[in-house]
Design a protein around this motif. Structure first.
Motif, short mmCIF file in Angstrom:
data_model
loop_
_atom_site.label_atom_id
_atom_site.label_comp_id
_atom_site.label_asym_id
_atom_site.label_seq_id
_atom_site.Cartn_x
_atom_site.Cartn_y
_atom_site.Cartn_z
N TYR B 55 0.81 -1.22 0.00
CA TYR B 55 0.00 0.00 0.00
C TYR B 55 0.85 1.27 0.00
O TYR B 55 0.38 2.33 -0.45
N GLY B 56 2.10 1.16 0.48
CA GLY B 56 3.01 2.31 0.34
C GLY B 56 3.28 2.56 -1.13
O GLY B 56 3.25 3.70 -1.60
N ILE B 58 1.40 1.51 -3.70
CA ILE B 58 0.14 1.91 -4.36
C ILE B 58 -0.11 3.41 -4.16
O ILE B 58 -0.48 4.12 -5.10
N LYS B 59 0.14 3.87 -2.94
CA LYS B 59 -0.07 5.30 -2.67
C LYS B 59 0.80 6.16 -3.59
O LYS B 59 0.32 7.11 -4.20
N ARG B 60 2.08 5.78 -3.68
CA ARG B 60 2.99 6.58 -4.50
C ARG B 60 2.66 6.46 -5.99
O ARG B 60 2.82 7.41 -6.75
N LEU B 62 -0.34 5.99 -7.22
CA LEU B 62 -1.52 6.83 -7.45
C LEU B 62 -1.10 8.29 -7.59
O LEU B 62 -1.58 9.01 -8.47
N GLN B 63 -0.19 8.69 -6.71
CA GLN B 63 0.29 10.08 -6.76
C GLN B 63 1.02 10.38 -8.06
O GLN B 63 0.92 11.47 -8.60
N ALA B 64 1.75 9.38 -8.56
CA ALA B 64 2.53 9.57 -9.78
C ALA B 64 1.67 9.38 -11.03
O ALA B 64 2.15 9.57 -12.14
N LEU B 66 0.43 6.55 -12.16
CA LEU B 66 0.69 5.28 -12.85
C LEU B 66 -0.52 4.36 -12.81
O LEU B 66 -0.73 3.57 -13.72
#
Lengths: 283, 120
Positions: B55-56, B58-60, B62-64, B66
């Motif tokens: 989930y770390g 996935i969070k990044r 989503l922010q990027a 991708l």
């Protein structure tokens, strides 16, 4: 092993895992904590069903390692994100503008006709703007340094740091002075902090001109705001009578930072968010 | 935001976790646990992603930009639990391709040097 026993063992593991999620930053936990617990539960049931208790021990060891590594990563990233996205960085132009405005307002205290040890009326009210103004300027300078850390040279980086510390020092000295009113050293500490703050304006201004980060007038205003107090304040009579030059000097310094803050307010912010996202998924 | 203006090459090289998650989502949207299972299967069990790493990442991602969170939910009879599903974004697909080409070039070089038993 019956299904009920298996279920209670896994559910106990999930409860312990959920408790450990408190180590994550609050925002991350609120957004992803329940999803992580859900995945942990799914995997735990699969492991318990397939490999039994021994598998669960290994699964727990792996999960603990994963938890420690990812908590450190999220905490470190949160620090980065809160610094680059934090209110101090985000609102640094407004902090500088508020700081400048409060400082300019505090200049009214210099117009008190008698002694400057006991302010009264509007002079006392305006003097109250000084600590707030200093704190806002200190926070604004800190935010400025963080926001443009890639653009500032060494002078600017140290300058913004010096300004942050210098701006907080008189504020702290003032608070301590309320508790310990007869300690002369506090006055000198406060004055040293103020001198450091004004010196930092000059350092940051020079660096802004050297690095050509902003239009020249921004750097020049910073330098003017740093030099003015050193020239204006000593020109007035000490402590008694109306101090017009000090008033004008303080208003000028405050006005400079209102203008600088207003410029930074309009400075594009897209660059702030672009790099961290791509850097976060790159090796 | 600027991800759409970024070139896929700007995101390379990807972390192993990000690459595996993109690969897992290449054939359709999945929820977290399904991604974890897919990564384990594709890597032959060598990549064991914990929930924190998953989930770390996935969070990044989503922010990027991708990946995207999917609004659609599968048939409730198939999956009655409340889960979040993720799918590749167009940008994520391009990044996955770029990274795959990059890795392929490395493998080709390894083959040329007879590390993998000669040129295919």
């Amino acid at each position: 092993m019956n299904a009920r026993h298996q279920s209670s063992a896994v559910e106990l593991s999930v409860r312990v895992y959920c408790a450990l999620l408190w180590f994550y930053p609050t925002k991350h936990r609120q957004e992803y904590g329940w999803l992580m617990a859900q995945v942990f539960r799914d995997k735990a049931y699969a492991v318990y069903h397939g490999e039994g208790g021994a598998g669960m021990v290994l699964y727990w060891l792996g999960s603990l390692l994963d938890l420690v590594v990812s908590v450190i990563q999220e905490r470190r990233e949160r620090e980065y994100v809160t610094v680059s996205d934090s209110n101090i960085v985000k609102f640094n132009p407004y902090l500088l503008m508020i700081g400048g405005a409060l400082l300019a307002f505090s200049g009214i205290s210099q117009l008190q006709p008698d002694d400057h040890y006991n302010f009264y009326g509007i002079y006392a009210v305006s003097f109250m703007g000084l600590p707030g103004g200093l704190i806002a300027l200190a926070a604004g300078l800190y935010g400025l340094g963080r926001r443009f850390k890639g653009d500032f040279g060494r002078l600017g980086k140290w300058g913004t740091l010096l300004g942050s510390v210098g701006g907080i020092t008189p504020f702290l000295a003032l608070i301590v002075a309320f508790i310990l009113p007869n300690v002369d050293a506090l006055w000198y500490i406060g004055m040293s902090g103020l001198a450091a703050l004004f010196a930092s304006f000059i350092l940051v201004g020079i660096d802004v001109l050297r690095q050509e980060m902003f239009p020249r007038w921004v750097g020049l205003l910073m330098i003017v705001s740093g030099i003015t107090p050193f020239i204006a304040l000593p020109l007035d009579p000490v402590d008694v009578g109306v101090r017009y030059i000090s008033f004008a000097g303080i208003v000028l310094v405050g006005g400079c930072w209102v203008l600088i803050g207003n410029y930074l307010r309009q400075y594009p912010q897209e660059e702030l968010a672009a790099n961290p996202a791509s850097a976060a998924v790159r090796r | 935001m600027s991800q759409t203006k970024m070139r896929p090459e700007d995101m390379l090289p990807l972390t192993p976790a990000v690459f595996h998650i993109l690969l897992a989502l290449a054939d359709g949207e999945k929820h977290g646990y399904a991604i974890m299972q897919e990564v384990e299967a594709v890597s032959g069990g060598t990549v064991n992603m914990g929930a924190g790493t998953l989930y770390g990442s996935i969070k990044r991602m989503l922010q990027a930009g991708l990946i995207e969170e999917s609004d659609e939910r599968p048939d409730p009879e198939i999956d009655h639990q409340q889960r979040r599903y993720y799918r590749l974004s167009n940008f994520g697909e391009r990044v996955l391709k770029a990274e795959s080409f990059r890795l392929e070039a490395i493998v080709r070089a390894a083959r040329d040097k007879k590390i993998l038993g000669g040129t295919s």
